[in-house]
Design an enzyme around this catalytic site. Structure first.
Site, short mmCIF file in Angstrom:
data_model
loop_
_atom_site.label_atom_id
_atom_site.label_comp_id
_atom_site.label_asym_id
_atom_site.label_seq_id
_atom_site.Cartn_x
_atom_site.Cartn_y
_atom_site.Cartn_z
N CYS A 116 -10.84 4.42 -5.83
CA CYS A 116 -10.73 3.36 -6.51
C CYS A 116 -12.01 2.86 -7.44
O CYS A 116 -11.98 2.45 -8.35
CB CYS A 116 -10.14 2.24 -5.71
SG CYS A 116 -8.72 2.79 -4.94
N HIS A 283 -10.71 -3.67 -10.03
CA HIS A 283 -9.47 -2.68 -9.81
C HIS A 283 -8.62 -3.28 -9.42
O HIS A 283 -8.36 -4.22 -8.80
CB HIS A 283 -10.43 -1.79 -8.77
CG HIS A 283 -9.53 -1.01 -8.15
ND1 HIS A 283 -8.66 -0.19 -8.69
CD2 HIS A 283 -9.03 -0.80 -6.88
CE1 HIS A 283 -7.60 0.54 -7.83
NE2 HIS A 283 -7.78 -0.06 -6.73
N ASN A 313 -0.98 0.21 -8.88
CA ASN A 313 -2.35 0.64 -8.67
C ASN A 313 -2.75 1.95 -9.06
O ASN A 313 -2.16 2.98 -8.58
CB ASN A 313 -2.63 0.40 -7.08
CG ASN A 313 -4.16 0.84 -6.87
OD1 ASN A 313 -4.68 1.62 -7.56
ND2 ASN A 313 -4.78 0.30 -5.53
N1 ACO Z 1 8.76 -2.40 1.93
C1 ACO Z 1 9.34 -3.21 3.03
N2 ACO Z 1 8.63 -3.53 4.14
C2 ACO Z 1 7.43 -2.75 4.37
C3 ACO Z 1 7.15 -1.76 3.50
C4 ACO Z 1 7.91 -1.73 1.94
N3 ACO Z 1 7.34 -1.11 0.93
N4 ACO Z 1 5.80 -1.42 3.69
C5 ACO Z 1 5.38 -1.79 4.81
N5 ACO Z 1 6.24 -2.77 5.35
C6 ACO Z 1 6.83 -3.11 6.49
C7 ACO Z 1 6.04 -2.59 7.75
O1 ACO Z 1 6.73 -1.60 8.28
C8 ACO Z 1 6.07 -3.89 8.50
O2 ACO Z 1 7.09 -3.97 9.29
P1 ACO Z 1 7.13 -4.33 10.83
O3 ACO Z 1 6.64 -5.91 10.90
O4 ACO Z 1 8.37 -4.49 11.26
O5 ACO Z 1 6.37 -3.24 11.54
C9 ACO Z 1 5.79 -4.92 7.78
O6 ACO Z 1 6.29 -4.70 6.39
C10 ACO Z 1 4.64 -5.65 7.55
O7 ACO Z 1 3.56 -4.36 7.23
P2 ACO Z 1 1.92 -4.38 7.06
O8 ACO Z 1 1.59 -3.25 6.58
O9 ACO Z 1 1.45 -4.99 8.14
O10 ACO Z 1 2.07 -5.52 5.77
P3 ACO Z 1 1.00 -6.10 5.03
O11 ACO Z 1 1.33 -7.57 5.05
O12 ACO Z 1 -0.33 -5.86 5.35
O13 ACO Z 1 1.22 -5.65 3.63
C11 ACO Z 1 0.05 -3.99 2.03
C12 ACO Z 1 0.87 -4.48 3.21
C13 ACO Z 1 0.58 -4.71 0.86
C14 ACO Z 1 -0.31 -2.55 1.88
C15 ACO Z 1 -1.30 -4.88 2.34
O14 ACO Z 1 -1.59 -4.54 3.87
C16 ACO Z 1 -2.29 -4.67 1.36
O15 ACO Z 1 -2.40 -5.20 0.41
N6 ACO Z 1 -3.47 -4.36 1.80
C17 ACO Z 1 -4.56 -4.01 0.95
C18 ACO Z 1 -4.68 -2.50 0.50
C19 ACO Z 1 -4.38 -2.18 -0.82
O16 ACO Z 1 -4.53 -3.17 -1.66
N7 ACO Z 1 -4.14 -0.75 -0.98
C20 ACO Z 1 -4.23 -0.37 -2.39
C21 ACO Z 1 -4.90 0.91 -2.30
S1 ACO Z 1 -6.40 0.79 -1.80
C22 ACO Z 1 -7.35 0.20 -2.97
O17 ACO Z 1 -6.96 0.24 -4.12
C23 ACO Z 1 -8.17 -0.92 -2.59
#
Ligand code: ACO
Length: 356
Positions: A116, A283, A313
């Site tokens: 990234c 980013h 992204n």
């Molecule tokens: N659709 C529906 N449900 C989903 C999905 C989806 N696409 N993905 C995960 N879930 C579910 C999980 O299984 C989990 O279910 P459970 O509670 O029954 O176990 C629930 O949603 C919550 O999952 P988390 O991973 O805890 O969700 P979170 O609120 O953390 O959101 C996310 C996930 C969006 C990835 C978040 O953590 C985030 O934005 N993290 C930052 C990372 C990022 O931005 N990465 C981008 C790439 S890296 C970079 O560019 C920096």
């Protein structure tokens, strides 16, 4: 020492729009979940077997060259950032050189593997070459064809819904105005959490780093005396262990702390404040991360450019695509202070301040 300036900029995104509702057809997810957690409504996917990370980069590069008023033949160095290269090796830098038809010149090309933050790292490297007078027209590219390497089953939904394809490019040239151009760049990394956001197979690690992994996974390696079948084993393929992996919440927490830190570091060096920024190009990791950074820096909506809603992204491509869009929309004018900032896998993070 000279400064370098962005003399031309271009971007390319594939035509095919993939909405959240399209993804619902192949995995258990919802439009609400994706929009609420990431801000993403749709992303672009390249045409399989026709478009690649390199061809998209070439499309963006041609626009950047035209706007810089140069022919591709005049490029004297290529810096290419990607995590989704066409080949494991050679890198996309040389493939782009061939695609642009500039092999006769035999100029140097290098690939940057900083995910990234890849574009900001690439820009900083190019800046050193231009500032020192080594090169006059450096092509800097970020390009990603994520759609070829994502897990489209429900198992991969936490990662797959986030990413999209696209490319952005700039031509860096010496600036004739000492007050204009790249003022500073700041680069950082910390490998402690390398596996928290990673794509480890195929790879030559042979399981060596397992002490750093949360769960011990059996990749089906042959006996330690046997070479071969190390990059990718039949068991990895059978188990689907060849996709990106992300601990989302951990990444989120690190990102919201490192983005402001590296922006302040650059501003402090120049005796500037966050309020001096005319346009922040973060980013496009996640809209929630960008909003958090905006709030921390107390920036108005018109001081930050977000387009993750349309493109998802696009990793190394996200900063140049957003920069180009903001510029094309007339939101970046001569004399503006533009701040680029990125955080991602490694972890690596970086910023750049540019007087446009
Ligand atoms: N659709 C529906 N449900 C989903 C999905 C989806 N696409 N993905 C995960 N879930 C579910 C999980 O299984 C989990 O279910 P459970 O509670 O029954 O176990 C629930 O949603 C919550 O999952 P988390 O991973 O805890 O969700 P979170 O609120 O953390 O959101 C996310 C996930 C969006 C990835 C978040 O953590 C985030 O934005 N993290 C930052 C990372 C990022 O931005 N990465 C981008 C790439 S890296 C970079 O560019 C920096």
């Amino acid at each position: 020492m000279n400064r370098s300036k962005i003399a031309g900029i271009g971007y390319y995104v594939p035509e095919r729009v993939v909405t959240n509702n399209d993804l619902i057809k192949v995995m258990d997810t919802t439009d609400e979940w994706i929009q609420e957690r990431t801000g993403i409504r749709e992303r672009r996917y390249g045409v399989k077997h026709e478009e690649t990370t390199t061809t998209m980069a070439a499309a963006a590069a041609r626009i950047a060259c035209e706007r810089a008023g140069i022919q591709p033949e005049e490029i004297d160095f290529i810096v290419f950032a990607t995590l989704s290269p066409d080949y494991y090796f050679p890198g996309c830098g040389v493939l782009l050189q061939r695609e642009l038809g500039i092999t006769k010149q035999e100029v140097g090309a290098v690939d940057i593997r900083n995910q990234c933050s890849g574009f900001v790292y690439a820009l900083s490297i190019a800046d050193q070459f231009v500032k020192t007078g080594t090169y006059k027209n450096v092509l800097v590219v970020g390009s990603e064809m994520h759609s070829m390497g994502l897990d489209f089953s429900t198992r991969g939904r936490n990662v797959t819904v986030i990413f999209g394809d696209g490319a952005g490019a700039v031509i860096l040239q010496p600036s004739d105005d000492p007050n204009r151009g790249i003022l500073t760049t700041k680069l950082h990394s910390n490998g402690t959490y390398a596996e928290k956001l990673s794509f480890i197979n195929p790879g030559a690690h042979g399981g060596y780093h397992k002490k750093h992994m949360e769960e011990e996974v059996d990749y089906g390696y042959p006996s330690p005396d046997t070479y071969g079948e190390i990059f990718i084993t039949p068991k990895m393929i059978a188990d689907g262990n060849y996709y990106p992996n992300m601990e989302g919440q951990f990444v989120f927490k690190m990102a919201v702390s490192k983005f402001p830190e590296v922006i302040h570091e650059a501003l402090n060096e120049l005796g500037l404040q966050a309020s001096d920024i005319d346009m922040l190009i973060p980013h496009q990791a996640n809209l929630r991360i960008s909003q958090f950074v905006q709030k921390t820096l107390r920036l108005r909506d018109d001081q930050v450019w977000n387009n993750i809603q349309k493109y998802g992204n696009t990793t190394a491509a996200s900063v140049p695509i957003a920069l180009c869009e903001a510029w094309e929309a007339g939101k970046i004018k001569e004399g503006d202070l533009v701040c680029l900032a990125a955080f991602g896998s490694g972890f690596t993070w970086a910023s750049a301040l540019i007087r446009w």
